[in-house]
Design a protein around this motif. Structure first.
Motif, PDB file in Angstrom:
ATOM      1  N   ILE A 183       0.810  -1.190   0.063  1.00  0.00           N
ATOM      2  CA  ILE A 183      -0.138  -0.100  -0.006  1.00  0.00           C
ATOM      3  C   ILE A 183       0.715   1.212   0.018  1.00  0.00           C
ATOM      4  N   GLN A 184       0.343   2.297   0.006  1.00  0.00           N
ATOM      5  CA  GLN A 184       1.016   3.524   0.192  1.00  0.00           C
ATOM      6  C   GLN A 184       1.241   4.092   1.409  1.00  0.00           C
ATOM      7  N   GLN A 185       2.314   4.896   1.437  1.00  0.00           N
ATOM      8  CA  GLN A 185       2.822   5.403   2.962  1.00  0.00           C
ATOM      9  C   GLN A 185       1.754   6.257   3.422  1.00  0.00           C
ATOM     10  N   ARG A 186       1.200   6.920   2.762  1.00  0.00           N
ATOM     11  CA  ARG A 186       0.121   7.975   2.949  1.00  0.00           C
ATOM     12  C   ARG A 186      -1.147   7.215   3.433  1.00  0.00           C
ATOM     13  N   GLN A 187      -1.424   6.002   3.006  1.00  0.00           N
ATOM     14  CA  GLN A 187      -2.282   5.144   3.587  1.00  0.00           C
ATOM     15  C   GLN A 187      -1.925   4.762   5.247  1.00  0.00           C
ATOM     16  N   VAL A 188      -0.933   4.447   5.307  1.00  0.00           N
ATOM     17  CA  VAL A 188      -0.493   3.884   6.665  1.00  0.00           C
ATOM     18  C   VAL A 188      -0.484   5.152   7.650  1.00  0.00           C
ATOM     19  N   SER A 189      -0.162   6.490   7.034  1.00  0.00           N
ATOM     20  CA  SER A 189      -0.181   7.503   7.845  1.00  0.00           C
ATOM     21  C   SER A 189      -1.575   7.709   8.353  1.00  0.00           C
ATOM     22  N   THR A 190      -2.492   7.910   7.138  1.00  0.00           N
ATOM     23  CA  THR A 190      -3.879   8.344   7.177  1.00  0.00           C
ATOM     24  C   THR A 190      -4.518   7.411   8.278  1.00  0.00           C
ATOM     25  N   PHE A 191      -4.150   6.137   8.434  1.00  0.00           N
ATOM     26  CA  PHE A 191      -4.925   5.142   9.190  1.00  0.00           C
ATOM     27  C   PHE A 191      -4.243   5.212  10.879  1.00  0.00           C
ATOM     28  N   GLU A 192      -3.054   5.555  10.788  1.00  0.00           N
ATOM     29  CA  GLU A 192      -2.415   5.802  12.045  1.00  0.00           C
ATOM     30  C   GLU A 192      -3.212   6.969  12.909  1.00  0.00           C
ATOM     31  N   ARG A 193      -3.533   7.859  12.083  1.00  0.00           N
ATOM     32  CA  ARG A 193      -3.992   9.286  12.460  1.00  0.00           C
ATOM     33  C   ARG A 193      -5.308   8.985  13.029  1.00  0.00           C
ATOM     34  N   GLY A 194      -6.071   7.947  12.638  1.00  0.00           N
ATOM     35  CA  GLY A 194      -7.504   7.697  12.832  1.00  0.00           C
ATOM     36  C   GLY A 194      -8.268   7.943  11.718  1.00  0.00           C
ATOM     37  N   GLY A 195      -7.685   8.101  10.506  1.00  0.00           N
ATOM     38  CA  GLY A 195      -8.459   8.167   9.340  1.00  0.00           C
ATOM     39  C   GLY A 195      -9.231   6.871   8.956  1.00  0.00           C
ATOM     40  N   ASP A 196      -9.831   6.894   8.028  1.00  0.00           N
ATOM     41  CA  ASP A 196     -10.632   5.793   7.267  1.00  0.00           C
ATOM     42  C   ASP A 196      -9.679   5.183   6.251  1.00  0.00           C
ATOM     43  N   VAL A 197      -9.635   3.859   6.128  1.00  0.00           N
ATOM     44  CA  VAL A 197      -9.002   2.987   5.058  1.00  0.00           C
ATOM     45  C   VAL A 197     -10.159   2.160   4.703  1.00  0.00           C
ATOM     46  N   THR A 198      -9.779   1.542   3.591  1.00  0.00           N
ATOM     47  CA  THR A 198     -10.696   0.223   3.097  1.00  0.00           C
ATOM     48  C   THR A 198     -10.357  -0.884   4.103  1.00  0.00           C
ATOM     49  N   LEU A 199     -11.218  -1.760   4.102  1.00  0.00           N
ATOM     50  CA  LEU A 199     -10.997  -2.962   4.846  1.00  0.00           C
ATOM     51  C   LEU A 199      -9.884  -3.821   4.189  1.00  0.00           C
ATOM     52  N   SER A 200      -9.706  -3.877   2.813  1.00  0.00           N
ATOM     53  CA  SER A 200      -8.757  -4.637   2.172  1.00  0.00           C
ATOM     54  C   SER A 200      -7.258  -3.949   2.693  1.00  0.00           C
ATOM     55  N   THR A 201      -7.284  -2.550   2.687  1.00  0.00           N
ATOM     56  CA  THR A 201      -5.909  -1.889   2.987  1.00  0.00           C
ATOM     57  C   THR A 201      -5.614  -2.210   4.501  1.00  0.00           C
ATOM     58  N   LEU A 202      -6.685  -2.501   5.439  1.00  0.00           N
ATOM     59  CA  LEU A 202      -6.349  -2.747   6.771  1.00  0.00           C
ATOM     60  C   LEU A 202      -5.718  -3.939   6.780  1.00  0.00           C
ATOM     61  N   LEU A 203      -6.449  -5.014   6.077  1.00  0.00           N
ATOM     62  CA  LEU A 203      -6.050  -6.548   5.929  1.00  0.00           C
ATOM     63  C   LEU A 203      -4.668  -6.413   5.647  1.00  0.00           C
ATOM     64  N   LYS A 204      -4.331  -5.869   4.733  1.00  0.00           N
ATOM     65  CA  LYS A 204      -2.922  -5.782   4.116  1.00  0.00           C
ATOM     66  C   LYS A 204      -1.997  -5.367   5.075  1.00  0.00           C
ATOM     67  N   LEU A 205      -2.165  -4.410   5.553  1.00  0.00           N
ATOM     68  CA  LEU A 205      -1.274  -3.594   6.763  1.00  0.00           C
ATOM     69  C   LEU A 205      -1.281  -4.712   7.846  1.00  0.00           C
ATOM     70  N   ALA A 206      -2.342  -5.271   8.567  1.00  0.00           N
ATOM     71  CA  ALA A 206      -2.279  -6.320   9.240  1.00  0.00           C
ATOM     72  C   ALA A 206      -1.214  -7.409   9.007  1.00  0.00           C
ATOM     73  N   GLN A 207      -1.534  -7.872   7.855  1.00  0.00           N
ATOM     74  CA  GLN A 207      -0.999  -9.153   7.571  1.00  0.00           C
ATOM     75  C   GLN A 207       0.847  -8.780   7.502  1.00  0.00           C
ATOM     76  N   ALA A 208       1.020  -7.393   6.918  1.00  0.00           N
ATOM     77  CA  ALA A 208       2.356  -7.122   6.742  1.00  0.00           C
ATOM     78  C   ALA A 208       3.025  -6.978   8.197  1.00  0.00           C
ATOM     79  N   LEU A 209       2.290  -6.687   9.292  1.00  0.00           N
ATOM     80  CA  LEU A 209       2.820  -6.366  10.539  1.00  0.00           C
ATOM     81  C   LEU A 209       2.629  -7.628  11.459  1.00  0.00           C
ATOM     82  N   ASP A 210       2.048  -8.830  11.098  1.00  0.00           N
ATOM     83  CA  ASP A 210       1.915 -10.081  11.576  1.00  0.00           C
ATOM     84  C   ASP A 210       0.882  -9.887  12.497  1.00  0.00           C
ATOM     85  N   VAL A 211      -0.080  -9.290  12.200  1.00  0.00           N
ATOM     86  CA  VAL A 211      -1.173  -9.148  13.283  1.00  0.00           C
ATOM     87  C   VAL A 211      -2.541  -9.904  12.577  1.00  0.00           C
ATOM     88  N   GLU A 212      -3.338 -10.313  13.512  1.00  0.00           N
ATOM     89  CA  GLU A 212      -4.420 -11.188  13.154  1.00  0.00           C
ATOM     90  C   GLU A 212      -5.643 -10.273  13.745  1.00  0.00           C
TER      91      GLU A 212
END
Length: 104
Positions: free
Chosen positions: A29-58
């Motif tokens: 994903i793009q770095q701005r999507q990570v930043s947006t999410f971490e600041r409390g912004g909305d991202v799509t579920l597919s983006t969240l799932l990709k980020l969680a998988q990359a961080l080894d989070v279930e």
């Protein structure tokens, strides 16, 4: 107060020693999507799932009525185990006084 999912994802990223750019690269994903999410912004579920998988989070859906039980179980699992320190090198390799040296 329990951390939000945004805070938990950020804490996990930091615990792994990853920058937002590295986390984005791992997840495709793009770095701005990570930043947006971490600041409390909305991202799509597919983006969240990709980020969680990359961080080894279930990410697990848990019914609200079971949340307290699950949190209690997780806290019990995290409790530090009783300290059983390994024997010191002196203890491990100590020669007993009652042994006689061999005459080779």
């Amino acid at each position: 107060m329990k951390p939000s999912i945004h805070e938990a994802i950020r804490a996990r990223r930091l615990a792994l020693g990853l920058s937002q750019i590295e986390a984005a690269r791992r997840s495709g994903i793009q770095q701005r999507q990570v930043s947006t999410f971490e600041r409390g912004g909305d991202v799509t579920l597919s983006t969240l799932l990709k980020l969680a998988q990359a961080l080894d989070v279930e990410l697990l859906p848990v019914p609200r009525e079971d949340t307290a039980k699950l949190e209690s179980l997780l806290k019990a699992k995290r409790a530090p185990a009783p300290s059983t320190s390994p024997p010191s090198l002196l203890d491990r390799y100590q020669v007993k006084d009652d042994e006689e040296p061999s005459n080779g």
